[in-house]
Design a protein around this motif. Structure first.
Motif, PDB file in Angstrom:
ATOM      1  N   ARG A 269       0.838  -1.115  -0.069  1.00  0.00           N
ATOM      2  CA  ARG A 269      -0.026  -0.096   0.018  1.00  0.00           C
ATOM      3  C   ARG A 269       0.902   1.271   0.061  1.00  0.00           C
ATOM      4  N   ARG A 270       1.926   1.347   0.812  1.00  0.00           N
ATOM      5  CA  ARG A 270       2.870   2.273   0.970  1.00  0.00           C
ATOM      6  C   ARG A 270       3.749   2.585  -0.510  1.00  0.00           C
ATOM      7  N   THR A 271       4.268   1.543  -0.951  1.00  0.00           N
ATOM      8  CA  THR A 271       4.822   1.595  -2.005  1.00  0.00           C
ATOM      9  C   THR A 271       4.656   1.476  -3.408  1.00  0.00           C
ATOM     10  N   VAL A 272       3.805   0.563  -3.540  1.00  0.00           N
ATOM     11  CA  VAL A 272       3.512  -0.203  -4.860  1.00  0.00           C
ATOM     12  C   VAL A 272       2.110   0.355  -5.492  1.00  0.00           C
ATOM     13  N   LEU A 273       1.237   0.475  -4.528  1.00  0.00           N
ATOM     14  CA  LEU A 273       0.037   0.843  -5.110  1.00  0.00           C
ATOM     15  C   LEU A 273      -0.251   2.348  -5.713  1.00  0.00           C
ATOM     16  N   PRO A 274       0.631   3.238  -5.333  1.00  0.00           N
ATOM     17  CA  PRO A 274       0.625   4.528  -5.792  1.00  0.00           C
ATOM     18  C   PRO A 274       1.182   4.359  -7.069  1.00  0.00           C
ATOM     19  N   MET A 275       2.034   3.453  -7.540  1.00  0.00           N
ATOM     20  CA  MET A 275       2.616   3.464  -8.532  1.00  0.00           C
ATOM     21  C   MET A 275       1.643   3.001  -9.771  1.00  0.00           C
ATOM     22  N   LEU A 276       0.908   1.884  -9.157  1.00  0.00           N
ATOM     23  CA  LEU A 276      -0.154   1.375 -10.237  1.00  0.00           C
ATOM     24  C   LEU A 276      -1.118   2.402 -10.332  1.00  0.00           C
ATOM     25  N   GLY A 277      -1.832   3.006  -9.451  1.00  0.00           N
ATOM     26  CA  GLY A 277      -2.607   4.164  -9.464  1.00  0.00           C
ATOM     27  C   GLY A 277      -2.364   5.064 -10.409  1.00  0.00           C
ATOM     28  N   ASP A 278      -0.944   5.587 -10.333  1.00  0.00           N
ATOM     29  CA  ASP A 278      -0.300   6.634 -11.126  1.00  0.00           C
ATOM     30  C   ASP A 278      -0.208   5.945 -12.774  1.00  0.00           C
ATOM     31  N   GLY A 279      -0.220   4.993 -12.925  1.00  0.00           N
ATOM     32  CA  GLY A 279      -0.146   4.244 -14.328  1.00  0.00           C
ATOM     33  C   GLY A 279       1.448   3.953 -14.496  1.00  0.00           C
ATOM     34  N   LEU A 280       2.162   3.870 -13.655  1.00  0.00           N
ATOM     35  CA  LEU A 280       3.535   3.710 -13.693  1.00  0.00           C
ATOM     36  C   LEU A 280       3.855   1.938 -13.847  1.00  0.00           C
ATOM     37  N   LEU A 281       2.833   1.221 -13.437  1.00  0.00           N
ATOM     38  CA  LEU A 281       3.172  -0.381 -13.545  1.00  0.00           C
ATOM     39  C   LEU A 281       1.970  -0.876 -14.483  1.00  0.00           C
ATOM     40  N   GLU A 282       2.350  -2.146 -15.081  1.00  0.00           N
ATOM     41  CA  GLU A 282       1.549  -2.501 -15.993  1.00  0.00           C
ATOM     42  C   GLU A 282       1.436  -4.047 -15.784  1.00  0.00           C
ATOM     43  N   VAL A 283       0.330  -4.606 -15.800  1.00  0.00           N
ATOM     44  CA  VAL A 283       0.315  -6.010 -15.700  1.00  0.00           C
ATOM     45  C   VAL A 283       0.065  -6.571 -17.032  1.00  0.00           C
ATOM     46  N   PRO A 284       1.136  -7.332 -17.507  1.00  0.00           N
ATOM     47  CA  PRO A 284       0.807  -7.921 -19.083  1.00  0.00           C
ATOM     48  C   PRO A 284      -0.117  -9.007 -18.712  1.00  0.00           C
ATOM     49  N   VAL A 285      -1.233  -9.056 -19.490  1.00  0.00           N
ATOM     50  CA  VAL A 285      -2.099 -10.052 -19.727  1.00  0.00           C
ATOM     51  C   VAL A 285      -1.964 -10.896 -21.131  1.00  0.00           C
ATOM     52  N   LEU A 286      -1.888 -12.121 -21.117  1.00  0.00           N
ATOM     53  CA  LEU A 286      -1.221 -12.716 -22.108  1.00  0.00           C
ATOM     54  C   LEU A 286      -2.712 -13.363 -22.628  1.00  0.00           C
ATOM     55  N   ALA A 287      -3.587 -13.916 -21.861  1.00  0.00           N
ATOM     56  CA  ALA A 287      -4.783 -14.521 -22.275  1.00  0.00           C
ATOM     57  C   ALA A 287      -5.680 -14.605 -21.102  1.00  0.00           C
ATOM     58  N   THR A 288      -7.166 -14.736 -21.504  1.00  0.00           N
ATOM     59  CA  THR A 288      -8.056 -15.007 -20.217  1.00  0.00           C
ATOM     60  C   THR A 288      -8.775 -16.213 -20.803  1.00  0.00           C
ATOM     61  N   PHE A 289      -9.193 -16.868 -19.786  1.00  0.00           N
ATOM     62  CA  PHE A 289     -10.076 -17.976 -19.857  1.00  0.00           C
ATOM     63  C   PHE A 289     -11.371 -17.909 -18.741  1.00  0.00           C
ATOM     64  N   PRO A 290     -12.602 -18.494 -19.040  1.00  0.00           N
ATOM     65  CA  PRO A 290     -13.680 -18.653 -18.345  1.00  0.00           C
ATOM     66  C   PRO A 290     -13.218 -19.434 -17.065  1.00  0.00           C
ATOM     67  N   LEU A 291     -13.821 -19.528 -16.000  1.00  0.00           N
ATOM     68  CA  LEU A 291     -13.402 -20.507 -14.825  1.00  0.00           C
ATOM     69  C   LEU A 291     -13.693 -21.699 -15.195  1.00  0.00           C
TER      70      LEU A 291
END
Length: 314
Positions: A269-291
């Motif tokens: 919460r202190r270090t990483v979430l602010p980066m995510l909220g500011d668009g500085l981090l990316e979650v590369p998503v290769l593929a999605t599947f239904p459960l």
């Protein structure tokens, strides 16, 4: 609820009673959950769930919406969009999570993307920052860097001002990894010529440590081992380790206590979430599947040659 269950090594979708949140726990309606190497190991019987986690429902991370609260919850409310790492049971339509482990999802992030964030970034943060004590100007080596934790560590290193070297077997991943923040991408055979390193995130194991990593350490280096897919036994030159005054350690997150996981979440919460909220981090998503196609998702994960998360959606 519907859940992915492991039955004699097969993945079967079953109906189960909705879990009931205990004191300081919340019930989450899961929208998305990531597939990780630990899930494949659990399916094969090599990584059993720790006490207190569902024995036959895999899943170490999830994202969704809070639907109800256990006694004493004070930091969450129904309707909150949250994500979290869990010890198991994440690959289901509902799951319970301790309130101290919850991470709020920034408004800029959708639930599917959030489903692939907690495990990779929490693991990378704990290993590289909390244990590796990475600081600006350090040289960071990430081995097996094309996976979820590896890509997370590359981004954290770049955002914290480190010079990051990514080691991958497939050189065609170089451009993508550099776009995430790697300063240099090398093959495992080129690691020793690319040192010295102040912090090493070891995601491969023995095959990597014994192939130049331990001989490429800067004075007072910190080596954190969190993956052993390349073997768990390696010969170590203790004299060389003593000469560099390096620290060689390892860890996992899954079986840690509630308090220890809460500490990791607090740091996130202190270090990483602010980066995510500011668009500085990316979650590369290769593929999605239904459960319902969890078997397909696991098969795609096992294929290798991928860069990005495999996500199950409910």
């Amino acid at each position: 609820m519907r859940a992915v269950t492991i039955v004699d090594g097969d993945l079967v979708i079953q109906e189960r009673p909705d879990p009931v949140p205990g004191p300081h726990e919340v019930l989450i309606e899961v929208a998305a959950c990531g597939v990780n190497a630990a899930d494949l190991l659990q399916r094969r019987g090599f990584y059993p769930a720790p006490p207190g986690a569902p024995e036959d429902i895999p899943g170490l991370e999830l994202a969704g919406t809070v639907v109800s609260l256990g006694d004493g919850v004070s930091t969450a409310a129904p309707g909150d969009r949250v994500m979290a790492i869990v010890a198991g049971g994440g690959q289901a339509t509902h799951a319970v999570v301790h309130e101290r482990h919850l991470l709020s999802i920034p408004d800029t992030i959708d639930l599917v993307t959030a489903g692939g964030f907690p495990e990779a970034f929490s693991t990378a943060f704990d290993a590289v920052v909390a244990q590796g004590q990475l600081t600006a100007g350090d040289r960071l080596l990430v081995t097996g860097a094309a996976g979820g934790v590896g890509t997370a560590a590359i981004q954290l290193g770049a955002r914290l001002g480190a010079k990051t070297v990514a080691s991958v077997r497939d050189a065609t991943r170089g451009e993508a990894l550099m776009s995430l923040g790697a300063d240099l991408v090398v093959t495992p055979d080129e690691v020793s010529a690319s040192g010295p390193f102040d912090v090493v995130l070891e995601l491969v194991g023995a095959a990597s440590l014994g192939n130049g990593v331990l001989s490429s350490l800067a004075p007072h280096a910190r080596v954190v081992v969190i993956g052993v897919g390349g073997g768990s036994r390696v010969e170590v030159d203790l004299l060389a380790l003593m000469g560099t005054q390096a620290v060689l350690t390892g860890s996992t997150l899954r079986a840690r206590s509630i308090e220890a996981k809460a500490d990791v979440a607090s740091g996130m919460r202190r270090t990483v979430l602010p980066m995510l909220g500011d668009g500085l981090l990316e979650v590369p998503v290769l593929a999605t599947f239904p459960l319902e196609d969890a078997a397909g998702a696991y098969a795609r994960f096992a294929e290798g040659s991928k860069l990005g998360k495999i996500i199950l959606t409910t």
